[in-house]
Design a protein around this motif. Sequence first.
Motif, PDB file in Angstrom:
ATOM      1  N   VAL A 304       1.393  -0.878  -0.466  1.00 12.75           N
ATOM      2  CA  VAL A 304       0.031   0.000  -0.165  1.00 12.75           C
ATOM      3  C   VAL A 304       0.383   1.297   0.085  1.00 12.75           C
ATOM      4  O   VAL A 304       1.919   1.337   0.336  1.00 12.75           O
ATOM      5  CB  VAL A 304      -1.019   0.002   1.023  1.00 12.75           C
ATOM      6  N   ILE A 305       0.193   1.854  -1.575  1.00 14.79           N
ATOM      7  CA  ILE A 305       1.129   4.010  -0.400  1.00 14.79           C
ATOM      8  C   ILE A 305       0.467   4.330   0.135  1.00 14.79           C
ATOM      9  O   ILE A 305       1.557   5.694   0.194  1.00 14.79           O
ATOM     10  CB  ILE A 305       1.421   3.816  -2.535  1.00 14.79           C
ATOM     11  N   ARG A 306      -1.081   5.032   0.513  1.00 12.73           N
ATOM     12  CA  ARG A 306      -1.261   5.629   1.807  1.00 12.73           C
ATOM     13  C   ARG A 306      -0.890   4.632   2.880  1.00 12.73           C
ATOM     14  O   ARG A 306      -1.814   4.478   3.428  1.00 12.73           O
ATOM     15  CB  ARG A 306      -2.587   5.937   1.133  1.00 12.73           C
ATOM     16  N   CYS A 307       0.582   4.767   3.147  1.00 15.32           N
ATOM     17  CA  CYS A 307       0.872   3.770   4.721  1.00 15.32           C
ATOM     18  C   CYS A 307       0.149   4.982   5.944  1.00 15.32           C
ATOM     19  O   CYS A 307      -0.472   4.373   6.673  1.00 15.32           O
ATOM     20  CB  CYS A 307       2.014   3.507   4.783  1.00 15.32           C
ATOM     21  N   THR A 308      -0.019   5.825   5.856  1.00  8.66           N
ATOM     22  CA  THR A 308      -0.581   6.744   6.840  1.00  8.66           C
ATOM     23  C   THR A 308      -2.229   6.190   6.928  1.00  8.66           C
ATOM     24  O   THR A 308      -2.977   6.576   7.830  1.00  8.66           O
ATOM     25  CB  THR A 308      -0.252   7.789   6.868  1.00  8.66           C
ATOM     26  N   VAL A 309      -2.862   5.537   6.127  1.00  8.65           N
ATOM     27  CA  VAL A 309      -4.631   5.624   6.140  1.00  8.65           C
ATOM     28  C   VAL A 309      -4.210   3.876   6.171  1.00  8.65           C
ATOM     29  O   VAL A 309      -6.166   4.101   4.871  1.00  8.65           O
ATOM     30  CB  VAL A 309      -5.236   7.371   5.216  1.00  8.65           C
ATOM     31  N   ALA A 310      -3.676   3.118   6.005  1.00 13.14           N
ATOM     32  CA  ALA A 310      -4.355   2.057   5.452  1.00 13.14           C
ATOM     33  C   ALA A 310      -3.746   1.137   6.475  1.00 13.14           C
ATOM     34  O   ALA A 310      -2.602   1.161   6.974  1.00 13.14           O
ATOM     35  CB  ALA A 310      -2.898   1.485   4.984  1.00 13.14           C
ATOM     36  N   PHE A 311      -5.108   0.244   7.129  1.00 12.30           N
ATOM     37  CA  PHE A 311      -4.894  -0.603   8.450  1.00 12.30           C
ATOM     38  C   PHE A 311      -4.105  -2.018   8.532  1.00 12.30           C
ATOM     39  O   PHE A 311      -3.475  -2.254   9.022  1.00 12.30           O
ATOM     40  CB  PHE A 311      -6.622  -1.256   8.834  1.00 12.30           C
ATOM     41  N   ALA A 312      -3.716  -2.295   6.646  1.00  6.21           N
ATOM     42  CA  ALA A 312      -2.330  -3.330   5.815  1.00  6.21           C
ATOM     43  C   ALA A 312      -0.943  -3.334   6.772  1.00  6.21           C
ATOM     44  O   ALA A 312      -0.426  -4.091   7.517  1.00  6.21           O
ATOM     45  CB  ALA A 312      -2.379  -2.620   5.200  1.00  6.21           C
ATOM     46  N   GLN A 313      -0.722  -1.733   6.942  1.00  5.43           N
ATOM     47  CA  GLN A 313       0.220  -1.171   7.969  1.00  5.43           C
ATOM     48  C   GLN A 313       0.447  -2.239   8.845  1.00  5.43           C
ATOM     49  O   GLN A 313       1.331  -2.659   8.981  1.00  5.43           O
ATOM     50  CB  GLN A 313       0.768   0.494   8.312  1.00  5.43           C
ATOM     51  N   CYS A 314      -0.419  -2.543   9.983  1.00  8.09           N
ATOM     52  CA  CYS A 314      -0.633  -3.482  11.031  1.00  8.09           C
ATOM     53  C   CYS A 314       0.539  -4.703  11.218  1.00  8.09           C
ATOM     54  O   CYS A 314       0.750  -5.188  11.536  1.00  8.09           O
ATOM     55  CB  CYS A 314      -2.313  -4.091  11.482  1.00  8.09           C
ATOM     56  N   LEU A 315       0.138  -5.019   9.685  1.00 11.08           N
ATOM     57  CA  LEU A 315       0.684  -6.585   8.905  1.00 11.08           C
ATOM     58  C   LEU A 315       2.355  -6.325   9.453  1.00 11.08           C
ATOM     59  O   LEU A 315       2.982  -7.244   9.723  1.00 11.08           O
ATOM     60  CB  LEU A 315       0.092  -7.341   8.008  1.00 11.08           C
ATOM     61  N   TYR A 316       2.619  -4.546   9.403  1.00 13.83           N
ATOM     62  CA  TYR A 316       4.179  -4.782   9.467  1.00 13.83           C
ATOM     63  C   TYR A 316       4.945  -5.198  11.041  1.00 13.83           C
ATOM     64  O   TYR A 316       5.665  -4.872  11.468  1.00 13.83           O
ATOM     65  CB  TYR A 316       4.822  -3.852   9.166  1.00 13.83           C
ATOM     66  N   GLY A 317       3.950  -4.938  12.034  1.00  5.42           N
ATOM     67  CA  GLY A 317       3.980  -5.053  13.726  1.00  5.42           C
ATOM     68  C   GLY A 317       3.215  -4.578  14.378  1.00  5.42           C
ATOM     69  O   GLY A 317       2.951  -4.649  15.218  1.00  5.42           O
ATOM     70  N   ASP A 318       2.890  -2.962  14.268  1.00  2.57           N
ATOM     71  CA  ASP A 318       2.280  -2.147  15.571  1.00  2.57           C
ATOM     72  C   ASP A 318       1.239  -1.802  15.381  1.00  2.57           C
ATOM     73  O   ASP A 318       1.090  -2.133  13.548  1.00  2.57           O
ATOM     74  CB  ASP A 318       3.710  -0.845  15.302  1.00  2.57           C
ATOM     75  N   PRO A 319       0.576  -1.673  16.097  1.00  3.10           N
ATOM     76  CA  PRO A 319      -0.657  -1.348  15.316  1.00  3.10           C
ATOM     77  C   PRO A 319      -1.000   0.191  15.303  1.00  3.10           C
ATOM     78  O   PRO A 319      -0.251   0.682  14.387  1.00  3.10           O
ATOM     79  CB  PRO A 319      -1.342  -0.782  17.257  1.00  3.10           C
ATOM     80  N   VAL A 320      -2.223   0.600  14.625  1.00  4.24           N
ATOM     81  CA  VAL A 320      -2.217   1.919  13.196  1.00  4.24           C
ATOM     82  C   VAL A 320      -3.995   1.930  14.210  1.00  4.24           C
ATOM     83  O   VAL A 320      -4.709   1.947  13.760  1.00  4.24           O
ATOM     84  CB  VAL A 320      -2.310   1.083  11.966  1.00  4.24           C
ATOM     85  N   GLU A 321      -3.126   3.771  13.610  1.00  2.00           N
ATOM     86  CA  GLU A 321      -4.602   4.659  14.316  1.00  2.00           C
ATOM     87  C   GLU A 321      -4.923   5.046  13.024  1.00  2.00           C
ATOM     88  O   GLU A 321      -3.863   5.905  12.568  1.00  2.00           O
ATOM     89  CB  GLU A 321      -4.442   4.682  15.389  1.00  2.00           C
ATOM     90  N   VAL A 322      -6.250   5.537  12.849  1.00  2.00           N
ATOM     91  CA  VAL A 322      -6.545   6.175  11.732  1.00  2.00           C
ATOM     92  C   VAL A 322      -7.599   6.771  11.923  1.00  2.00           C
ATOM     93  O   VAL A 322      -8.622   6.080  12.566  1.00  2.00           O
ATOM     94  CB  VAL A 322      -6.840   5.414  10.368  1.00  2.00           C
ATOM     95  N   GLU A 323      -7.614   8.080  11.965  1.00  2.54           N
ATOM     96  CA  GLU A 323      -9.411   8.658  12.556  1.00  2.54           C
ATOM     97  C   GLU A 323     -10.218   8.260  13.592  1.00  2.54           C
ATOM     98  O   GLU A 323     -11.381   8.462  14.186  1.00  2.54           O
ATOM     99  CB  GLU A 323      -9.781   8.991  11.550  1.00  2.54           C
ATOM    100  N   GLY A 324      -8.583   8.525  15.114  1.00  2.00           N
ATOM    101  CA  GLY A 324      -9.657   7.618  15.937  1.00  2.00           C
ATOM    102  C   GLY A 324      -9.667   5.977  16.239  1.00  2.00           C
ATOM    103  O   GLY A 324     -10.234   5.243  17.281  1.00  2.00           O
ATOM    104  N   VAL A 325      -9.521   5.050  15.539  1.00  2.00           N
ATOM    105  CA  VAL A 325      -9.954   4.063  15.261  1.00  2.00           C
ATOM    106  C   VAL A 325      -8.782   2.944  15.271  1.00  2.00           C
ATOM    107  O   VAL A 325      -8.050   3.542  14.486  1.00  2.00           O
ATOM    108  CB  VAL A 325     -11.148   4.055  13.757  1.00  2.00           C
ATOM    109  N   MET A 326      -8.783   2.225  16.034  1.00  2.00           N
ATOM    110  CA  MET A 326      -7.276   1.649  16.314  1.00  2.00           C
ATOM    111  C   MET A 326      -7.340   0.276  15.759  1.00  2.00           C
ATOM    112  O   MET A 326      -8.691  -0.673  15.814  1.00  2.00           O
ATOM    113  CB  MET A 326      -6.506   2.035  17.814  1.00  2.00           C
ATOM    114  N   ALA A 327      -6.172  -0.541  14.764  1.00  2.00           N
ATOM    115  CA  ALA A 327      -6.353  -1.319  14.001  1.00  2.00           C
ATOM    116  C   ALA A 327      -5.182  -2.177  14.269  1.00  2.00           C
ATOM    117  O   ALA A 327      -4.092  -1.545  14.797  1.00  2.00           O
ATOM    118  CB  ALA A 327      -6.345  -1.454  12.665  1.00  2.00           C
TER     119      ALA A 327
END
Length: 532
Positions: A304-327
């Motif tokens: 994914v190229i829009r890493c800051t707004v993609a929950f796919a980033q979770c799969l690299y290890g750390d939790p991801v938060e976008v607009e107050g929603v955590m994955a």
Amino acid sequence: MNIFAQAALLEQQNTPFAFANIIETRGSAPRHSGQMLIKADGTITGTVGGGMIERYVIEQSLEALQERKSRVVKGRMTRTGPEAMGMDCGGAMTVSIDVYGLRPALLLIGGGHVNRAVAHAAHVLGFDISVADAYEDSLAEEHFPAGTKRILGKTMDDAIDQLDINKESFVVIATNHQDQDAITKVVGCDTRYIGLMASRRKVQTLFNHLRKSNVSEAHIQAIHSPIGFNIGAETPEEIAISIMAEVLKVKHQSSGGLMKDDTRLNRNKLVLVRGAGDIATGVAIRLHNAGFKVVMTDIAQPTVIRCTVAFAQCLYGDPVEVEGVMARKAHSCEDVFAAIEQGLIPVMADEECSSLASLAPTFLVDAILAKRNLGTTQDMAPVTIALGPGFNAGVDCDAVIETNRGHHLGRIIYRGETQPNTGIPGNIAGYTHQRVLRAPCPGIMHNHVKLGDIVEEGDVIAHVGDSQVVAPLNGMVRGLLNDGLSVTEGFKIGDIDPRGIDADYTTVSDKARAIGGSVLEAMLYLEQTTLN
């Protein structure tokens, strides 16, 4: 005082300690029975044999106290091999380590009728209870269960100062006329929970006071007030049940919903979203905020190229938060349900959707956006929805959503297909394909900039192998693959937004919002027409 009497005293005082007990030995172990008590400061009473094995048990006990979890440890009295303790005895030992004196601390500010009822409810739940007040009559021993610590102060501030408020504390404020002083004193403390008993109107008054006192909005929003669950409670005893239910919800990091709505038992609101890129993330957030339980799947190393707004980033290890929603990343279906209980969106590496049978979602949304169908079929869930070209509604799925920018973006199609893939990226400020960065050759990505950077035409954005990737125009780096990924020639690796500083790389795009709204509408419509 023998070791068991000391353990009983420490437990009564709620002083943290570990109790180590030899449960199995083989061969020439230094001892075949024995107990040892280990305090949090490392001091011990008793022994399990001395030497390296005892040192190891002490280390493990201190770790167990930190984690607040019991454990079983094994050691072999050899110098080499698995579980070797660097000893020559030749035997083996198994030791259980149980942790005690870790009852959660419930700090009650105010000794009135409600907090008295709270104390009695919390006592049977195993809390270590302290109550603070400035009125001696409110702290009469007969009002509280045995073991309650009663703290009298000259003022309420003085009483609160005598409380041991720490990051493991649960604080409940229920006073007659001193709630403003109490919440002002406590609001900045690092705690597990702060609950304030007040009417909705008074809550607004108190919160406004805190804002005028320069208390951060994050601290204010962390206050649970009005306190407790809305169960129609009126008597102090009923209110206490409401409050303790909320305290337990926080303690156990649970969703607090009705048991009949547990996603393990009731899949009516469970949605599986295939893909976890930026558009899929926008869809997931909208569904999550609308009350659906969302789980997402993607490939193990998403591109994914829009890493800051993609929950796919979770799969690299750390939790991801976008607009107050955590994955966060989930490793199993049990992880999925545990994350959902905590109000999170779980993301699994599951390219083939092999978890589908175990999850049994009511809704499935194909948000891979591959411009072709990678295996989604209409029978994968009671309601199936797909995004973009490659799907035929009524054949592959129940509905397909138009993803092409323009007048029809977000259109819901229940029979037929979307517009074909044009191959032309969306128009932003007059730029389409010009703003897209593609790999000039196969190789490994090495980034020279990060998302959000402002660049000028000709600036080096990345290397793929030995080849440079340069900015084709001035603007903001709004999309960029993760550093270190392997790419093929021509693969989309990033994009430049010509709007520059006016672009926003931290929130869901307008396109994702529109598509997310359409997915929600289609789900609600199909829920009525297909499931009922």
